[in-house]
Design a protein around this motif. Sequence first.
Motif, PDB file in Angstrom:
ATOM      1  N   LEU A 141       0.842  -1.189   0.000  1.00 47.41           N
ATOM      2  CA  LEU A 141       0.000   0.000   0.000  1.00 47.41           C
ATOM      3  C   LEU A 141       0.876   1.237   0.000  1.00 47.41           C
ATOM      4  CD1 LEU A 141      -2.724  -1.048   2.591  1.00 47.41           C
ATOM      5  CD2 LEU A 141      -2.877  -1.097   0.105  1.00 47.41           C
ATOM      6  N   GLN A 142       0.601   2.170  -0.876  1.00 47.75           N
ATOM      7  CA  GLN A 142       1.336   3.422  -0.965  1.00 47.75           C
ATOM      8  C   GLN A 142       0.529   4.534  -0.306  1.00 47.75           C
ATOM      9  OE1 GLN A 142       2.460   4.536  -4.886  1.00 47.75           O
ATOM     10  NE2 GLN A 142       3.758   6.246  -4.245  1.00 47.75           N
ATOM     11  N   THR A 143       1.192   5.275   0.567  1.00 45.88           N
ATOM     12  CA  THR A 143       0.514   6.342   1.301  1.00 45.88           C
ATOM     13  C   THR A 143       0.693   7.659   0.568  1.00 45.88           C
ATOM     14  OG1 THR A 143       2.490   6.704   2.640  1.00 45.88           O
ATOM     15  CG2 THR A 143       0.842   5.184   3.500  1.00 45.88           C
ATOM     16  N   TYR A 144      -0.354   8.441   0.491  1.00 46.28           N
ATOM     17  CA  TYR A 144      -0.338   9.755  -0.136  1.00 46.28           C
ATOM     18  C   TYR A 144      -0.687  10.812   0.897  1.00 46.28           C
ATOM     19  CZ  TYR A 144      -0.423   7.217  -4.588  1.00 46.28           C
ATOM     20  OH  TYR A 144      -0.114   6.396  -5.638  1.00 46.28           O
ATOM     21  N   GLU A 145      -0.203  12.026   0.652  1.00 46.38           N
ATOM     22  CA  GLU A 145      -0.541  13.127   1.540  1.00 46.38           C
ATOM     23  C   GLU A 145      -1.998  13.541   1.361  1.00 46.38           C
ATOM     24  OE1 GLU A 145       2.101  16.333   0.938  1.00 46.38           O
ATOM     25  OE2 GLU A 145       3.904  15.213   1.558  1.00 46.38           O
ATOM     26  N   ILE A 146      -2.580  13.972   2.458  1.00 43.49           N
ATOM     27  CA  ILE A 146      -3.977  14.402   2.412  1.00 43.49           C
ATOM     28  C   ILE A 146      -4.059  15.708   1.628  1.00 43.49           C
ATOM     29  CG2 ILE A 146      -5.982  15.088   3.766  1.00 43.49           C
ATOM     30  CD1 ILE A 146      -4.918  13.357   6.023  1.00 43.49           C
ATOM     31  N   PRO A 147      -4.891  15.801   0.609  1.00 43.32           N
ATOM     32  CA  PRO A 147      -4.982  17.052  -0.173  1.00 43.32           C
ATOM     33  C   PRO A 147      -5.547  18.181   0.678  1.00 43.32           C
ATOM     34  CG  PRO A 147      -6.710  15.521  -0.819  1.00 43.32           C
ATOM     35  CD  PRO A 147      -5.793  14.761   0.097  1.00 43.32           C
ATOM     36  N   PRO A 148      -5.148  19.419   0.397  1.00 47.94           N
ATOM     37  CA  PRO A 148      -5.663  20.553   1.183  1.00 47.94           C
ATOM     38  C   PRO A 148      -7.155  20.756   0.970  1.00 47.94           C
ATOM     39  CG  PRO A 148      -4.391  21.327  -0.700  1.00 47.94           C
ATOM     40  CD  PRO A 148      -4.194  19.842  -0.640  1.00 47.94           C
ATOM     41  N   ASP A 149      -7.768  21.357   1.975  1.00 44.20           N
ATOM     42  CA  ASP A 149      -9.208  21.603   1.944  1.00 44.20           C
ATOM     43  C   ASP A 149      -9.461  23.033   1.471  1.00 44.20           C
ATOM     44  OD1 ASP A 149     -11.919  21.455   2.228  1.00 44.20           O
ATOM     45  OD2 ASP A 149     -11.901  21.746   4.406  1.00 44.20           O
ATOM     46  N   TYR A 150     -10.164  23.168   0.352  1.00 49.24           N
ATOM     47  CA  TYR A 150     -10.490  24.472  -0.208  1.00 49.24           C
ATOM     48  C   TYR A 150     -11.977  24.793  -0.079  1.00 49.24           C
ATOM     49  CZ  TYR A 150      -5.909  23.945  -2.413  1.00 49.24           C
ATOM     50  OH  TYR A 150      -4.571  23.758  -2.645  1.00 49.24           O
ATOM     51  N   SER A 151     -12.618  24.219   0.923  1.00 49.99           N
ATOM     52  CA  SER A 151     -14.057  24.447   1.068  1.00 49.99           C
ATOM     53  C   SER A 151     -14.374  25.885   1.478  1.00 49.99           C
ATOM     54  CB  SER A 151     -14.642  23.464   2.090  1.00 49.99           C
ATOM     55  OG  SER A 151     -13.990  23.620   3.351  1.00 49.99           O
ATOM     56  N   ASP A 152     -13.435  26.556   2.164  1.00 51.32           N
ATOM     57  CA  ASP A 152     -13.684  27.920   2.620  1.00 51.32           C
ATOM     58  C   ASP A 152     -13.201  28.974   1.633  1.00 51.32           C
ATOM     59  OD1 ASP A 152     -11.082  27.174   2.986  1.00 51.32           O
ATOM     60  OD2 ASP A 152     -10.784  28.345   4.808  1.00 51.32           O
ATOM     61  N   VAL A 153     -12.666  28.576   0.491  1.00 52.33           N
ATOM     62  CA  VAL A 153     -12.163  29.525  -0.501  1.00 52.33           C
ATOM     63  C   VAL A 153     -13.315  29.966  -1.394  1.00 52.33           C
ATOM     64  CG1 VAL A 153     -10.589  29.867  -2.445  1.00 52.33           C
ATOM     65  CG2 VAL A 153      -9.867  28.515  -0.467  1.00 52.33           C
ATOM     66  N   VAL A 154     -13.501  31.273  -1.514  1.00 53.11           N
ATOM     67  CA  VAL A 154     -14.567  31.839  -2.340  1.00 53.11           C
ATOM     68  C   VAL A 154     -13.912  32.650  -3.454  1.00 53.11           C
ATOM     69  CG1 VAL A 154     -16.587  33.335  -2.408  1.00 53.11           C
ATOM     70  CG2 VAL A 154     -16.122  31.937  -0.368  1.00 53.11           C
ATOM     71  N   LEU A 155     -14.181  32.290  -4.692  1.00 48.90           N
ATOM     72  CA  LEU A 155     -13.618  33.002  -5.832  1.00 48.90           C
ATOM     73  C   LEU A 155     -14.440  34.249  -6.126  1.00 48.90           C
ATOM     74  CD1 LEU A 155     -12.846  30.007  -8.232  1.00 48.90           C
ATOM     75  CD2 LEU A 155     -11.281  31.180  -6.684  1.00 48.90           C
ATOM     76  N   PRO A 156     -13.800  35.388  -6.361  1.00 50.26           N
ATOM     77  CA  PRO A 156     -14.557  36.610  -6.674  1.00 50.26           C
ATOM     78  C   PRO A 156     -15.186  36.546  -8.053  1.00 50.26           C
ATOM     79  CG  PRO A 156     -12.212  37.010  -6.869  1.00 50.26           C
ATOM     80  CD  PRO A 156     -12.351  35.619  -6.320  1.00 50.26           C
ATOM     81  N   ALA A 157     -16.086  37.489  -8.316  1.00 49.75           N
ATOM     82  CA  ALA A 157     -16.764  37.505  -9.618  1.00 49.75           C
ATOM     83  C   ALA A 157     -15.786  37.820 -10.752  1.00 49.75           C
ATOM     84  CB  ALA A 157     -17.900  38.524  -9.598  1.00 49.75           C
ATOM     85  N   LYS A 158     -14.815  38.707 -10.497  1.00 54.34           N
ATOM     86  CA  LYS A 158     -13.793  39.042 -11.493  1.00 54.34           C
ATOM     87  C   LYS A 158     -12.440  38.610 -10.944  1.00 54.34           C
ATOM     88  CE  LYS A 158     -16.362  42.957 -13.399  1.00 54.34           C
ATOM     89  NZ  LYS A 158     -16.336  44.415 -13.707  1.00 54.34           N
ATOM     90  N   PRO A 159     -11.977  37.414 -11.298  1.00 53.53           N
ATOM     91  CA  PRO A 159     -10.758  36.888 -10.663  1.00 53.53           C
ATOM     92  C   PRO A 159      -9.464  37.477 -11.195  1.00 53.53           C
ATOM     93  CG  PRO A 159     -11.592  35.306 -12.254  1.00 53.53           C
ATOM     94  CD  PRO A 159     -12.588  36.437 -12.219  1.00 53.53           C
ATOM     95  N   LYS A 160      -9.463  38.118 -12.350  1.00 55.08           N
ATOM     96  CA  LYS A 160      -8.218  38.580 -12.950  1.00 55.08           C
ATOM     97  C   LYS A 160      -7.867  39.986 -12.490  1.00 55.08           C
ATOM     98  CE  LYS A 160      -8.347  35.691 -17.075  1.00 55.08           C
ATOM     99  NZ  LYS A 160      -8.174  35.640 -18.560  1.00 55.08           N
ATOM    100  N   LEU A 161      -6.602  40.358 -12.702  1.00 51.39           N
ATOM    101  CA  LEU A 161      -6.136  41.688 -12.321  1.00 51.39           C
ATOM    102  C   LEU A 161      -6.780  42.747 -13.204  1.00 51.39           C
ATOM    103  CD1 LEU A 161      -2.307  41.002 -11.828  1.00 51.39           C
ATOM    104  CD2 LEU A 161      -4.017  41.322 -10.039  1.00 51.39           C
ATOM    105  N   LYS A 162      -7.186  43.826 -12.585  1.00 55.69           N
ATOM    106  CA  LYS A 162      -7.845  44.894 -13.343  1.00 55.69           C
ATOM    107  C   LYS A 162      -6.805  45.819 -13.974  1.00 55.69           C
ATOM    108  CE  LYS A 162      -8.328  48.127  -9.478  1.00 55.69           C
ATOM    109  NZ  LYS A 162      -9.270  48.961  -8.690  1.00 55.69           N
TER     110      LYS A 162
END
Length: 258
Positions: free
Chosen positions: A37-58
Amino acid sequence: MFSLMKAAVGGLTGVCRVNGYKQGPLLCHLKVLVAGLQTYEIPPDYSDVVLPAKPKLKFMNKVPNLKRPRREPKKLRDIQGPTKGADSFTTGQYGIVALGGGYLHWGHIEMIRLTINRKMDARTMFAQWCINGPYKPITRKSLGQRMGGGKGAINHYVTPVRYGRLIVEVGGKVELGEVQHILTEVAKKLPFPAQVVSRESLEAMKKKQADMEQNNQNPWTFKQIVRGNMLGVRRVVSPFDVHHSGRFSGKFHFPGRV
């Protein structure tokens, strides 16, 4: 032919015993690969990340919206010493921090915007500015004009940046390895030394500097020597060095000095 080889190997069994099994001298040097069995690292939790309506630099204007722009002196203190704000993250996880002072032209700002917006994935990432648009006027006289005649006309505008100021923030449902190559490409083209940092590495930098000042074993620090005016050093030391304890020389920062 196969039966002869099998008989030859089988005739040599009983010579070597490993873990209670009979093996020949050739089989003793063979390794048995067992699937595990190969062990992998637990992936990070992004449940609290909220993307804005305009994600790119203005886009930032090349000239500020001023009714009557005022010509100012050079005032190099705008890029000397540590920053007075924007030295910590707000919503992003990764960014570029300035390790020295300098002026950002509109071309530098546009380079940052185009590089990040073209290479980022707007579905999982967002970026935002930590600096203002160009607002400080830089004057210049025309070529071949004689000395005198007052201050020249405004040629362009710049944004002053001091040590420790964040230039741009990047965040979202991404890890550092996914955005590090983009931010490194931008940091190499800036007119002052800069470094790609995360929330953890930025706090580690501040903690390292605080530990150096607290655990310093040398009793003769720059601050004590200058404030005590030992050997009349105050005659050759500027008030800027006295205020910042010699950690800055103009727009340059000395990280090892406490």
